[in-house]
Scaffold this active site. Structure first.
Site, PDB file in Angstrom:
ATOM      1  N   CYS A 113       0.625  -1.279  -0.013  1.00 38.63           N
ATOM      2  CA  CYS A 113       0.008  -0.059  -0.540  1.00 38.63           C
ATOM      3  C   CYS A 113       0.554   1.440  -0.075  1.00 38.63           C
ATOM      4  O   CYS A 113       0.846   2.299  -0.131  1.00 38.63           O
ATOM      5  CB  CYS A 113      -1.266   0.393   0.908  1.00 38.63           C
ATOM      6  SG  CYS A 113      -2.417  -1.049   1.419  1.00 38.63           S
ATOM      7  N   HIS A 246      -2.759   7.134   2.522  1.00 41.83           N
ATOM      8  CA  HIS A 246      -3.072   5.889   2.194  1.00 41.83           C
ATOM      9  C   HIS A 246      -4.556   5.700   2.883  1.00 41.83           C
ATOM     10  O   HIS A 246      -4.457   6.436   3.234  1.00 41.83           O
ATOM     11  CB  HIS A 246      -2.096   4.540   2.107  1.00 41.83           C
ATOM     12  CG  HIS A 246      -3.265   3.766   2.422  1.00 41.83           C
ATOM     13  ND1 HIS A 246      -3.546   2.918   1.186  1.00 41.83           N
ATOM     14  CD2 HIS A 246      -2.851   1.886   3.190  1.00 41.83           C
ATOM     15  CE1 HIS A 246      -3.824   1.627   1.626  1.00 41.83           C
ATOM     16  NE2 HIS A 246      -4.120   1.617   2.145  1.00 41.83           N
ATOM     17  N   ASN A 276      -9.748   1.093   0.127  1.00 42.95           N
ATOM     18  CA  ASN A 276      -8.209   0.736  -0.155  1.00 42.95           C
ATOM     19  C   ASN A 276      -8.286  -0.043  -1.030  1.00 42.95           C
ATOM     20  O   ASN A 276      -8.664  -1.536  -1.371  1.00 42.95           O
ATOM     21  CB  ASN A 276      -8.002  -0.486   1.469  1.00 42.95           C
ATOM     22  CG  ASN A 276      -6.576  -0.604   1.224  1.00 42.95           C
ATOM     23  OD1 ASN A 276      -6.193  -0.637   0.951  1.00 42.95           O
ATOM     24  ND2 ASN A 276      -6.423  -1.172   2.853  1.00 42.95           N
TER      25      ASN A 276
END
Length: 320
Positions: A113, A246, A276
């Site tokens: 990520c 993020h 996400n």
């Protein structure tokens, strides 16, 4: 001296939208349960025939077009991903082939990520070092290929997508460039997030994470990283126009930005609509802010990626 700046951004999301109510039919969950824990309402899920390379190429093509660049101008392609099923050729090589980019350096990068922030820093260093003049940087992941759709602790979190940026060389004294990166990891906690294979001949293993460990690490460790990135860029957090972390979890985003002290900054909350999206989340969220005209061109924006490893990377950039 040579510096670098982002001159364009673009993103791609699959057309299929999966709502919390849709998930409640598939697994023991509810809209209220998901929103209260991670803040997500919807996410985009790619069809079986839409690959990581397809999404990356779509975002990349739009970013190159928005930059007003020709394919021949691109001399470096970096793709950040942790979900490429086929190992060779690299996703970067496939993007170059799709866009008919001749002769560029191509490679993939896996920092999960945090991947886009690592890739952007790599492109910045290549430009500053004279190895590149115009780089194409892509963050892309298809997490839906690796989810246990009966595990409500993980399947409700993720979406699929891609974000891309074109980075070019500029005079280092010019404002609005890419600032120094602050990156690192806590590998001793790396087992908190895993995505691997069951064996040489086995099927892909599914995503697993210890959410409590990740949450505690994020809300206690990342704000100092963000402040250091601002300091290295010569800017106070209060001067930031926007903060794009993020898009892991709305509670993490709000805790980190509150600790940072960037009270006047616009905080990206794309996680609500996109979930996400791993390496895609930072460029995807920033691309949407730019597309909607919510951040002035040249204004300072803090980017903060973090994820498996436990890895992190932060830098201040000028909004394209």
């Amino acid at each position: 001296m040579t510096g670098s700046r982002i001159v364009s951004l673009a993103h791609h999301q699959p057309t299929r939208v999966l709502t919390n109510d849709d998930l409640a039919v598939m697994v023991d969950t509810s809209d209220e349960w998901i929103r209260s824990r991670v803040g997500i309402a919807t996410r985009h899920i790619a069809d079986a025939d839409e690959s990581v390379a397809d999404m990356a190429a779509s975002a990349a093509a739009k970013a190159v077009a928005r930059a007003g660049a020709d394919a021949a101008d691109i001399d470096l392609v970096i793709v950040a991903t942790c979900t490429a099923v086929d190992r060779m050729p690299s996703i970067a090589a496939r993007v170059a082939r799709h866009l008919e980019i001749p002769g560029a350096g191509v490679f993939d990068l896996n920092a999960a990520c945090a991947g886009f922030s690592y890739a952007l820093a790599s492109a910045d260093l290549a430009v500053r070092g004279g190895s590149s003049r115009t780089a194409l940087v892509v963050g892309v992941d298809k997490m839906s290929d690796f989810l246990d759709w009966q595990d409500r602790s993980s399947c409700v979190i993720f979406g699929d997508g891609a974000g891309a940026a074109v980075v070019t060389a500029v005079d280092a004294a010019r404002p609005g460039g890419i600032g120094p990166v602050v990156w690192g990891s806590q590998p001793q906690r790396g087992s908190a997030i895993t995505l691997g294979t069951t064996g040489p001949a086995g099927p892909p293993a599914l995503f697993r994470q210890d959410g409590h460990v990740v949450y505690r690490w994020a809300v206690t460790s990342l704000a100092p990283v963000a402040r250091e990135a601002c300091e290295r860029a010569g800017i106070a957090p209060s001067e930031l126009a926007a903060v794009v972390t993020h898009q892991a979890n709305l509670r993490i985003i709000e805790a980190v930005t509150r600790q940072l002290g960037a009270a006047g900054a616009l905080v990206a909350r794309d996680v609500v609509d996109s979930g996400n999206t791993s390496a895609a989340s930072v460029p995807l969220a920033l691309s949407k802010l730019v597309e909607r005209g919510e951040v002035p061109s040249g204004a300072p924006v803090l980017l903060l990626g973090f994820g498996a490893g436990l890895s992190y990377a932060a830098q201040v950039v000028g909004c394209p």
